[in-house]
Design a protein around this motif. Structure first.
Motif, PDB file in Angstrom:
ATOM      1  N   GLU A 102       0.830  -1.202   0.000  1.00 32.07           N
ATOM      2  CA  GLU A 102       0.000   0.000   0.000  1.00 32.07           C
ATOM      3  C   GLU A 102       0.875   1.268   0.000  1.00 32.07           C
ATOM      4  O   GLU A 102       0.501   2.296  -0.568  1.00 32.07           O
ATOM      5  N   THR A 103       2.033   1.160   0.630  1.00 36.46           N
ATOM      6  CA  THR A 103       2.942   2.319   0.652  1.00 36.46           C
ATOM      7  C   THR A 103       3.412   2.672  -0.748  1.00 36.46           C
ATOM      8  O   THR A 103       3.348   3.834  -1.177  1.00 36.46           O
ATOM      9  N   PHE A 104       3.885   1.647  -1.494  1.00 35.51           N
ATOM     10  CA  PHE A 104       4.353   1.919  -2.855  1.00 35.51           C
ATOM     11  C   PHE A 104       3.203   2.345  -3.762  1.00 35.51           C
ATOM     12  O   PHE A 104       3.392   3.159  -4.673  1.00 35.51           O
ATOM     13  N   ARG A 105       1.997   1.795  -3.521  1.00 36.19           N
ATOM     14  CA  ARG A 105       0.843   2.199  -4.332  1.00 36.19           C
ATOM     15  C   ARG A 105       0.534   3.684  -4.097  1.00 36.19           C
ATOM     16  O   ARG A 105       0.282   4.431  -5.048  1.00 36.19           O
ATOM     17  N   TRP A 106       0.589   4.109  -2.823  1.00 39.85           N
ATOM     18  CA  TRP A 106       0.326   5.517  -2.513  1.00 39.85           C
ATOM     19  C   TRP A 106       1.407   6.409  -3.123  1.00 39.85           C
ATOM     20  O   TRP A 106       1.108   7.458  -3.699  1.00 39.85           O
ATOM     21  N   LEU A 107       2.675   5.976  -3.014  1.00 37.44           N
ATOM     22  CA  LEU A 107       3.766   6.756  -3.594  1.00 37.44           C
ATOM     23  C   LEU A 107       3.605   6.888  -5.107  1.00 37.44           C
ATOM     24  O   LEU A 107       3.851   7.962  -5.681  1.00 37.44           O
ATOM     25  N   ALA A 108       3.179   5.788  -5.758  1.00 33.67           N
ATOM     26  CA  ALA A 108       2.996   5.835  -7.205  1.00 33.67           C
ATOM     27  C   ALA A 108       1.888   6.811  -7.592  1.00 33.67           C
ATOM     28  O   ALA A 108       2.031   7.603  -8.533  1.00 33.67           O
ATOM     29  N   ASP A 109       0.750   6.766  -6.871  1.00 39.06           N
ATOM     30  CA  ASP A 109      -0.348   7.696  -7.161  1.00 39.06           C
ATOM     31  C   ASP A 109       0.085   9.142  -6.925  1.00 39.06           C
ATOM     32  O   ASP A 109      -0.254  10.042  -7.695  1.00 39.06           O
ATOM     33  N   MET A 110       0.823   9.351  -5.849  1.00 38.05           N
ATOM     34  CA  MET A 110       1.305  10.694  -5.545  1.00 38.05           C
ATOM     35  C   MET A 110       2.283  11.165  -6.619  1.00 38.05           C
ATOM     36  O   MET A 110       2.242  12.315  -7.064  1.00 38.05           O
ATOM     37  N   HIS A 111       3.152  10.279  -7.056  1.00 37.37           N
ATOM     38  CA  HIS A 111       4.165  10.615  -8.045  1.00 37.37           C
ATOM     39  C   HIS A 111       3.543  10.940  -9.393  1.00 37.37           C
ATOM     40  O   HIS A 111       4.020  11.829 -10.114  1.00 37.37           O
ATOM     41  N   ARG A 112       2.470  10.214  -9.750  1.00 38.87           N
ATOM     42  CA  ARG A 112       1.884  10.373 -11.086  1.00 38.87           C
ATOM     43  C   ARG A 112       0.837  11.473 -11.161  1.00 38.87           C
ATOM     44  O   ARG A 112       0.671  12.097 -12.213  1.00 38.87           O
ATOM     45  N   SER A 113       0.126  11.703 -10.052  1.00 42.96           N
ATOM     46  CA  SER A 113      -0.992  12.654 -10.144  1.00 42.96           C
ATOM     47  C   SER A 113      -1.145  13.546  -8.917  1.00 42.96           C
ATOM     48  O   SER A 113      -2.111  14.307  -8.848  1.00 42.96           O
ATOM     49  N   LEU A 114      -0.248  13.432  -7.946  1.00 43.70           N
ATOM     50  CA  LEU A 114      -0.347  14.217  -6.705  1.00 43.70           C
ATOM     51  C   LEU A 114      -1.672  13.962  -5.985  1.00 43.70           C
ATOM     52  O   LEU A 114      -2.160  14.807  -5.241  1.00 43.70           O
TER      53      LEU A 114
END
Length: 721
Positions: A102-114
Motif C-alpha cells: 500500500e505504501t508503494f501504491r500511494w507513492l505511485a499515485d502521488m508521483h503520477r498525479s499528486l
C-alpha cells in the motif's frame, strides 16, 4: 536569457519538484524490495513448463504475469474466489500470497498525479517538462562556467552553495535528464498527444477441439519465461477461447487444442518506445539502475535549495539595464567588478551616453565575444581585487582577449585604492594586453581612487570630448544594505610594541545574512560613504561577528573601531568571499599569515569539525604582547582541529624571525604535504605575502611545480591587503 530561464523555471517548480522527487526516491526502492521478495528469473524454462506446473496445483488458472520488477505471479480460483500468489519461475512452486504494498501504491499515485486526478497529472507533466529545461540549461551554464563542454570534470569554484549546486548537478545530470525525458514522454502518452501505440489484434477463435495438456502446446513451449510478460488462459467453459501470450516482441494467440499460433501481432514502434521509456523511468528492470535514478532524483531538493541561495545572492547585487541589445549597440561597456559597485558607475555612464544619442550595451568583461566588437567603440571599467588580481566578473577576460577577431577603439578606466601598492593593478594589466595586441586607444587610460565621483566626472568630460559630445557623469553611489551589529566583546593585543590589534566580537542579529569564516564584512565608518572590508573569523553558527583590526595611523575606520565601547553599534554588510576558502575534502591545508591576517585562518581552524589536517604558520612581533588567539589555538591543538602550529616573532630577543623563515625551515615537510594535494592559503600584508610566495616558489620547485600552476589549480590562494 539562459540564466533567467533556469532561475524562473527552478523557482516556479521548486515545491512541486520536491514532492515529485521525494516520491520518486521512495519508488526507486521498489525494485530492490521486489527482488528480495521473489527469486530472479533465469533463462531456460519454457512458458509451457511453467504453465503446466502452475495448472497442476490449481483448479482454474486465469493468468500468469511477470511484473516490471521481475516477480512472477499467478491469479487463480480454487473455489474460494480469485487469489494471487507469487511463484518460483523455475519450478512453478507457490511462494505465498501476493500482497501489493500500500505504501508503494500511494507513492505511485502521488508521483503520477499528486492524488489529484487529471489536474494533478497535468501538474506532473509540466514539472517533467520544467525539470528537462532545468537539466539542459543547468548543464550548458555549468559547461560555460568551467570553460566549455570539455572542462565539465574540472572542480567547481565559488561559495558553498555554488560548489554544492555544481558538483551535485554534475553527478545527478544523467539521471535527472533521463527521468525528465522519459517522464515528459509518458505524460504526453497519457494525454494522447502521441500516436497510438498498439497494432490492432485480429479477432480469432480456437477450432473447439478438446484441450491438450498445457505443457505440450508448441506455441507456449517455444517461448522462454525470461521473455514473458503475460499469459492469459482460456475461459474454462468456452471451447473457442484461446491462450493470449504477451512478450516484448508482440502478442500471440495460441490454440489450446493444437498448440498452434493462430495469430501474432508484432509490437508497434510507438509501443516499443513507450515500453523503453517506462522501463528507463521506473528502473524496474534493474534494482541497481533504479537506485541510481533514486539517488539522482534525491539531489533535486538540494539543487533547489542551493539554487535559491545563489538566486538570492544575485538578487542582492546591483541591477543594471542595458538600453540596447548587443547587435544594435554602437558603444559597448564591459564591467569588471568584485562587489558590484563598479556596475553602478557603468549604469551612470550608460545613461549619460544614451542621453547623448549613443546606443549602449553593457556586459561583464568575462562575457566578451566577437558580437561585442561589431560596435564602434569599447569602454572597459575594471576594478582590481587583492594584489592586482582580476575581480569576479573579469577572471577570464585576458584569456579570451587573444581569440577575438577585431580590434576597435577602446577606453579603459580603472578603479582602486591609492593606498595599495598595486593601485588599479588589474586595469594596468588590461591596458598592457590591449596595447600588445594592437587595440587603438579611444582616450588615454585613467585610474579612479576610492570610487571618487569627481574623478569619474572629469574622466567623463575627457571621454565626451573624444566622442564629440558633452558628457556629464553625475554618479551617486547607492549605499549598501546594512545591518546593525552591537559590540559585545573585545581583546586588545600589541600595545606594548606600538601596534595595537583588537579582536572585536559583535552580536549577530537574527536578520543578518549567512556568513562563513573567510567571508568579508564591509563596515561603513561615520563620515565616509566608502566601506572598509575585514576578513571574518567567525561563522553565523558562532552567534557573533568576529574580526581582527590593526590600528592604522590616521585610519578613519580602524581608529573608530578601536574606540568603540560595549553596546555601541556598527553598520555593516556581508560580502561572500568564495575565492579565499578551503576546498572540500580531506587534503591537508597549509595556512600562512601574519598579524591580523590570522583572522580567517583561525576561523578555518575553529570550524574544522572533521579534524582535517591543518598546519598553521603565523608571524607576529612579540610573543609576550601580540600572540593573537594564543589560548584558542592551544585548545584547537588539543582538540585535533589544528594539527601543528609554527610561530615566528620578529622582535624575539633570542630567535627573531618572520613567518617566511619558518616556511623555509619546513621545506621538506611542506613538500610531503604538497605531494598529498595540500592547499595553501595565505592572508596578511603585501610584503609578507610577497616574501611567502617567493619562499613557496623555492619549496615546490624540486617537485616540478611552480606558484603559477598551484594558483591555476586553486591550490594557492591569497587574501592580501
Amino acid at each position: 536569457m539562459l540564466r533567467r530561464l533556469h532561475s524562473v523555471a527552478g523557482l516556479a517548480l521548486a515545491l512541486l519538484l520536491v514532492a515529485i522527487a521525494a516520491t520518486g526516491v521512495g519508488l526507486s526502492l521498489q525494485p530492490a524490495v521486489d527482488r528480495l521478495a521473489a527469486p530472479a528469473i533465469a533463462p531456460g524454462v519454457s512458458v509451457a513448463a511453467l504453465a503446466k506446473a502452475v495448472a497442476a496445483r490449481h483448479q482454474r488458472v486465469d493468468a500468469i504475469r511477470v511484473s516490471g520488477g521481475g516477480a512472477v505471479t499467478v491469479s487463480f480460483n480454487d473455489g474460494a474466489g480469485k487469489q494471487v500468489e507469487i511463484v518460483d519461475p523455475r519450478t512453478g512452486a507457490g511462494l505465498g500470497a501476493y500482497r501489493p504494498s500500500e505504501t508503494f501504491r500511494w507513492l505511485a499515485d502521488m508521483h503520477r498525479s499528486l492524488l489529484m486526478g487529471d489536474s494533478g497529472r497535468i501538474a506532473v507533466a509540466l514539472s517533467a517538462l520544467g525539470l528537462l529545461a532545468l537539466s539542459l540549461t543547468g548543464a550548458v551554464m555549468l559547461a560555460r562556467s568551467l570553460g566549455g563542454a570539455g572542462a565539465l570534470l574540472r572542480p567547481v569554484r565559488g561559495g558553498a552553495a555554488r560548489r554544492w549546486h555544481g558538483e551535485l548537478g554534475r553527478l545527478a545530470l544523467a539521471g535527472l535528464l533521463l527521468s525528465a525525458l522519459t517522464g515528459t514522454f509518458l505524460s504526453a502518452t497519457t494525454f494522447g498527444l502521441l500516436p497510438g501505440a498498439e497494432n490492432p489484434a485480429p479477432a480469432v477463435a480456437a477450432k473447439g477441439g478438446p484441450a491438450a495438456p498445457v505443457g505440450r502446446l508448441a506455441g507456449l513451449a517455444a517461448v522462454d519465461v525470461a521473455d514473458l510478460e503475460r499469459l492469459t488462459f482460456p475461459a474454462r467453459n468456452d471451447p473457442t477461447d484461446v491462450f493470449t501470450l504477451r512478450q516484448s516482441r508482440g502478442e500471440a494467440v495460441v490454440d489450446p487444442s493444437t498448440g498452434r499460433i493462430l495469430a501474432f501481432t508484432p509490437t508497434s514502434t510507438m509501443d516499443r518506445i513507450g515500453r523503453l521509456a517506462n522501463a528507463l523511468h521506473t528502473g524496474r528492470f534493474s534494482w541497481a539502475f533504479a537506485l541510481f535514478l533514486g539517488l539522482s532524483t534525491a539531489a533535486a531538493p538540494v539543487l533547489g535549495a542551493t539554487g535559491f541561495l545563489m538566486w538570492r545572492r544575485r538578487r542582492a547585487t546591483p541591477r543594471v539595464i542595458a538600453p540596447a541589445p548587443t547587435a544594435d549597440a554602437d558603444t559597448v561597456i564591459l564591467v569588471g567588478s568584485e562587489g558590484g559597485s563598479t556596475w553602478g558607475f557603468a549604469q551612470t555612464l550608460s545613461r549619460a551616453l544614451s542621453e547623448a544619442g549613443q546606443r549602449v550595451s553593457l556586459a561583464a568583461m568575462d562575457d566578451i565575444d566577437n558580437a561585442h566588437l561589431r560596435a564602434q567603440k569599447l569602454v572597459i571599467l575594471a576594478a582590481t581585487y587583492g594584489d592586482g588580481d582580476a575581480p569576479a566578473s573579469a577572471k577570464k577576460f585576458l584569456e579570451k582577449l587573444g581569440g577575438l577577431e577585431r580590434r576597435i577603439p577602446v577606453a579603459v578606466l580603472g578603479f582602486g585604492d591609492r593606498t595599495f601598492p598595486s593601485f588599479c593593478g588589474y586595469a594596468e594589466r588590461v591596458v598592457a594586453a590591449l596595447d600588445a595586441q594592437g587595440w587603438p586607444r579611444l582616450i588615454a587610460p585613467k585610474r579612479i581612487d576610492r570610487q571618487s565621483a569627481q574623478e569619474f566626472a572629469q574622466w567623463g568630460r575627457d571621454l565626451g570630448a573624444a566622442l564629440g559630445c558633452a558628457l556629464t557623469l553625475e554618479h551617486v553611489a547607492e549605499p549598501p544594505k546594512t545591518n546593525a551589529f552591537a559590540l559585545v566583546g573585545r581583546e586588545t593585543y600589541g600595545e606594548a610594541v606600538g601596534a595595537p590589534v583588537a579582536i572585536l566580537r559583535f552580536a549577530s542579529p537574527g536578520n543578518a545574512p549567512r556568513f562563513e569564516a573567510g567571508d568579508l564584512v564591509g563596515i561603513v565608518p561615520p563620515g565616509s560613504a566608502m566601506p572598509r572590508f575585514y576578513s571574518l573569523v567567525s561563522s553565523r553558527r558562532d552567534g557573533v561577528l568576529e574580526i581582527c583590526v590593526r590600528l592604522q595611523p590616521g585610519g578613519l575606520c580602524s581608529t573608530w573601531l578601536h574606540s568603540l565601547k560595549a553596546g555601541e553599534q556598527i553598520e555593516a554588510f556581508i560580502r561572500d568571499n568564495p575565492s579565499f576558502r578551503p576546498v572540500e575534502g580531506r587534503a591537508p591545508l597549509i595556512l600562512i599569515g601574519a598579524g591580523a591576517g590570522i583572522a580567517p585562518l583561525a576561523g578555518f581552524v575553529r570550524a574544522n569539525d572533521s579534524e582535517r589536517p591543518m598546519h598553521l604558520y603565523w608571524g607576529g612581533r612579540s610573543a609576550a604582547s601580540d600572540f593573537l588567539y594564543e589560548h584558542e589555538l592551544a585548545e584547537r591543538l588539543a582538540q585535533r582541529r589544528l594539527t601543528s602550529l609554527r610561530t615566528a616573532f620578529s622582535r624575539h630577543p633570542a630567535d627573531a624571525a618572520y613567518v617566511q623563515d619558518r616556511v623555509a625551515d619546513d621545506a621538506h615537510r611542506l613538500r610531503v604535504l604538497i605531494r598529498a594535494e595540500a592547499q595553501i592559503l595565505v592572508c596578511g600584508g603585501r610584503d609578507m605575502a610577497r616574501a611567502v610566495a617567493e619562499t613557496i616558489e623555492a619549496v615546490v620547485r624540486p617537485l616540478g611545480l611552480d606558484l603559477a600552476t598551484l594558483k591555476s589549480n586553486g591550490r594557492y590562494l591569497e587574501d592580501v591587503y
